[in-house]
Design a protein around this motif. Structure first.
Motif, PDB file in Angstrom:
ATOM      1  N   PRO A  12       0.789  -1.236   0.000  1.00 26.17           N
ATOM      2  CA  PRO A  12       0.000   0.000   0.000  1.00 26.17           C
ATOM      3  C   PRO A  12       0.816   1.279   0.000  1.00 26.17           C
ATOM      4  O   PRO A  12       0.269   2.359  -0.239  1.00 26.17           O
ATOM      5  CB  PRO A  12      -0.814  -0.119   1.287  1.00 26.17           C
ATOM      6  CG  PRO A  12       0.038  -0.946   2.186  1.00 26.17           C
ATOM      7  CD  PRO A  12       0.712  -1.945   1.285  1.00 26.17           C
ATOM      8  N   SER A  80       0.660  -1.574  -7.388  1.00 28.53           N
ATOM      9  CA  SER A  80       0.540  -1.284  -5.964  1.00 28.53           C
ATOM     10  C   SER A  80      -0.287  -2.397  -5.331  1.00 28.53           C
ATOM     11  O   SER A  80      -0.913  -3.196  -6.021  1.00 28.53           O
ATOM     12  CB  SER A  80      -0.137   0.070  -5.737  1.00 28.53           C
ATOM     13  OG  SER A  80      -1.485   0.025  -6.145  1.00 28.53           O
ATOM     14  N   GLY A  81      -0.279  -2.468  -4.010  1.00 32.48           N
ATOM     15  CA  GLY A  81      -1.077  -3.481  -3.331  1.00 32.48           C
ATOM     16  C   GLY A  81      -0.719  -4.877  -3.776  1.00 32.48           C
ATOM     17  O   GLY A  81       0.448  -5.273  -3.813  1.00 32.48           O
ATOM     18  N   THR A 115      -2.722  -5.714  -0.182  1.00 32.45           N
ATOM     19  CA  THR A 115      -3.582  -4.824  -0.934  1.00 32.45           C
ATOM     20  C   THR A 115      -4.201  -3.762  -0.025  1.00 32.45           C
ATOM     21  O   THR A 115      -4.258  -3.912   1.194  1.00 32.45           O
ATOM     22  CB  THR A 115      -4.661  -5.614  -1.688  1.00 32.45           C
ATOM     23  OG1 THR A 115      -5.368  -4.735  -2.564  1.00 32.45           O
ATOM     24  CG2 THR A 115      -5.636  -6.261  -0.737  1.00 32.45           C
ATOM     25  N   ALA A 116      -4.679  -2.670  -0.636  1.00 32.48           N
ATOM     26  CA  ALA A 116      -5.207  -1.529   0.114  1.00 32.48           C
ATOM     27  C   ALA A 116      -6.366  -1.927   1.014  1.00 32.48           C
ATOM     28  O   ALA A 116      -6.515  -1.404   2.121  1.00 32.48           O
ATOM     29  CB  ALA A 116      -5.647  -0.440  -0.859  1.00 32.48           C
ATOM     30  N   TYR A 164     -12.855  -0.188  -4.235  1.00 35.24           N
ATOM     31  CA  TYR A 164     -11.658   0.336  -4.885  1.00 35.24           C
ATOM     32  C   TYR A 164     -12.050   1.421  -5.887  1.00 35.24           C
ATOM     33  O   TYR A 164     -13.154   1.408  -6.436  1.00 35.24           O
ATOM     34  CB  TYR A 164     -10.926  -0.782  -5.634  1.00 35.24           C
ATOM     35  CG  TYR A 164     -10.108  -1.686  -4.746  1.00 35.24           C
ATOM     36  CD1 TYR A 164      -8.723  -1.554  -4.670  1.00 35.24           C
ATOM     37  CD2 TYR A 164     -10.708  -2.674  -3.976  1.00 35.24           C
ATOM     38  CE1 TYR A 164      -7.961  -2.384  -3.863  1.00 35.24           C
ATOM     39  CE2 TYR A 164      -9.955  -3.508  -3.162  1.00 35.24           C
ATOM     40  CZ  TYR A 164      -8.583  -3.361  -3.112  1.00 35.24           C
ATOM     41  OH  TYR A 164      -7.838  -4.184  -2.299  1.00 35.24           O
ATOM     42  N   GLU A 203      -1.466   9.517   5.304  1.00 35.09           N
ATOM     43  CA  GLU A 203      -2.579   8.683   5.749  1.00 35.09           C
ATOM     44  C   GLU A 203      -3.638   9.481   6.511  1.00 35.09           C
ATOM     45  O   GLU A 203      -3.325  10.294   7.378  1.00 35.09           O
ATOM     46  CB  GLU A 203      -2.055   7.558   6.644  1.00 35.09           C
ATOM     47  CG  GLU A 203      -3.161   6.670   7.205  1.00 35.09           C
ATOM     48  CD  GLU A 203      -2.635   5.551   8.072  1.00 35.09           C
ATOM     49  OE1 GLU A 203      -3.090   5.406   9.215  1.00 35.09           O
ATOM     50  OE2 GLU A 203      -1.741   4.810   7.600  1.00 35.09           O
ATOM     51  N   ARG A 221      -7.053   7.734  -4.086  1.00 36.34           N
ATOM     52  CA  ARG A 221      -6.121   7.182  -3.100  1.00 36.34           C
ATOM     53  C   ARG A 221      -6.864   6.703  -1.853  1.00 36.34           C
ATOM     54  O   ARG A 221      -6.230   6.364  -0.851  1.00 36.34           O
ATOM     55  CB  ARG A 221      -5.076   8.237  -2.713  1.00 36.34           C
ATOM     56  CG  ARG A 221      -4.167   8.660  -3.854  1.00 36.34           C
ATOM     57  CD  ARG A 221      -3.005   9.488  -3.329  1.00 36.34           C
ATOM     58  NE  ARG A 221      -2.067   8.663  -2.574  1.00 36.34           N
ATOM     59  CZ  ARG A 221      -1.093   9.154  -1.812  1.00 36.34           C
ATOM     60  NH1 ARG A 221      -0.950  10.468  -1.685  1.00 36.34           N
ATOM     61  NH2 ARG A 221      -0.273   8.345  -1.165  1.00 36.34           N
ATOM     62  N   MET A 223      -9.430   4.127   0.129  1.00 36.89           N
ATOM     63  CA  MET A 223     -10.116   2.843   0.238  1.00 36.89           C
ATOM     64  C   MET A 223     -11.354   3.076   1.094  1.00 36.89           C
ATOM     65  O   MET A 223     -11.266   3.645   2.178  1.00 36.89           O
ATOM     66  CB  MET A 223      -9.203   1.829   0.917  1.00 36.89           C
ATOM     67  CG  MET A 223      -9.707   0.402   0.871  1.00 36.89           C
ATOM     68  SD  MET A 223      -9.444  -0.301  -0.748  1.00 36.89           S
ATOM     69  CE  MET A 223     -11.026  -1.084  -0.978  1.00 36.89           C
TER      70      MET A 223
END
Length: 253
Positions: A12, A80-81, A115-116, A164, A203, A221, A223
């Motif tokens: 992530p 990514s993820g 993953t995210a 997602y 974050e 960006r 989730m």
């Protein structure tokens, strides 16, 4: 063939969440192929060529990677993820199926990543602690009618839902429609998590009710995780914990 192809998940965002298996593949690679922001995460070094491209050319990227591997290159396709979750693994295999038969003899490996969906769930507690599903809200590769059908069926099954690609500049209205539909089906009280840029310095976590959720709480960006009817929140001074109990009684919603 001496070349190989590794389809790798970079996790992530935090480098500590990249698996040793992926790190080893990157250390051996002659070429890294991927979407621009993901390739930017790879440190340049002698003997490594970075091939960054736009996000809307996944099949072209996959063909390029397979062709280089067939020429004997050691290629990492970076996602990514996790590469198998709305990412490059499926695109590579789609290109493999349509491409030259010789490509099927290549050494192709999928290297999983965090993953995210899992990173966001872990940050908030355990909202995916019972049955859940993941839905990509982008209608770039599927019609909105199919997304709406899947949302309705997921609510009927009482899954927690991980979303997602909720909202982009090119399609700002889709997430608003999804929220309206979910409120109509679930009511206003269900908890919903907005987890942006998890594991990076940017974050941000926000847990609200579905009735309080607004489209501008999400971007590409972010989730988004919507709880099931059984998802609970534990209030704490250090911040709430969101979780879904593992048990479910027979006949429960």
């Amino acid at each position: 063939m001496s070349g190989w192809l590794a389809i790798a998940g970079l996790g992530p965002g935090d480098e500590r969440l990249v698996t040793p298996e992926v790190t080893a593949a990157l250390a051996e690679a002659s070429d890294v192929v991927g979407y621009i922001p993901y390739v930017a995460r790879i440190a340049p070094r002698a003997g490594l060529t970075l091939h960054a491209s736009d996000n809307r050319v996944e099949l072209d990227r996959a063909v390029h990677a397979l062709d280089m591997a067939a020429q004997g290159r050691r290629v990492v396709v970076a996602s990514s993820g996790d590469p198998g979750v709305f990412a490059m693994a499926a695109a590579v295999f789609e290109a493999l199926e349509a491409g030259p038969l010789g490509w099927r003899d290549l050494d192709i490996r999928v290297l999983p990543g965090i993953t995210a969906m899992l990173a966001a769930s872990a940050r908030a507690g355990a909202p995916l602690g019972h049955d859940f599903c993941a839905i990509n809200l982008s209608d770039n590769l599927k019609p909105w009618a199919l997304i709406e059908k899947r949302l309705r069926l997921a609510v009927e099954a009482d899954f927690a839902m991980a979303f997602y690609n909720p909202r982009s500049k090119a399609r700002p209205q889709g997430f608003a429609h999804a929220l309206d539909l979910l409120r109509a089906l679930c009511g206003d009280d269900r908890p919903i998590l907005f987890a942006r840029a998890v594991s990076t310095p940017q974050e941000q976590l926000q847990i609200v009710t579905l009735g309080e959720a607004t489209p501008d709480m999400a971007d590409m960006r972010t989730m988004v995780i919507l709880g099931s009817s059984r998802t609970r929140m534990i209030a704490r001074t250090a911040g709430p914990i969101l979780y879904t109990p593992r048990s479910a009684t027979e006949g429960a919603a």
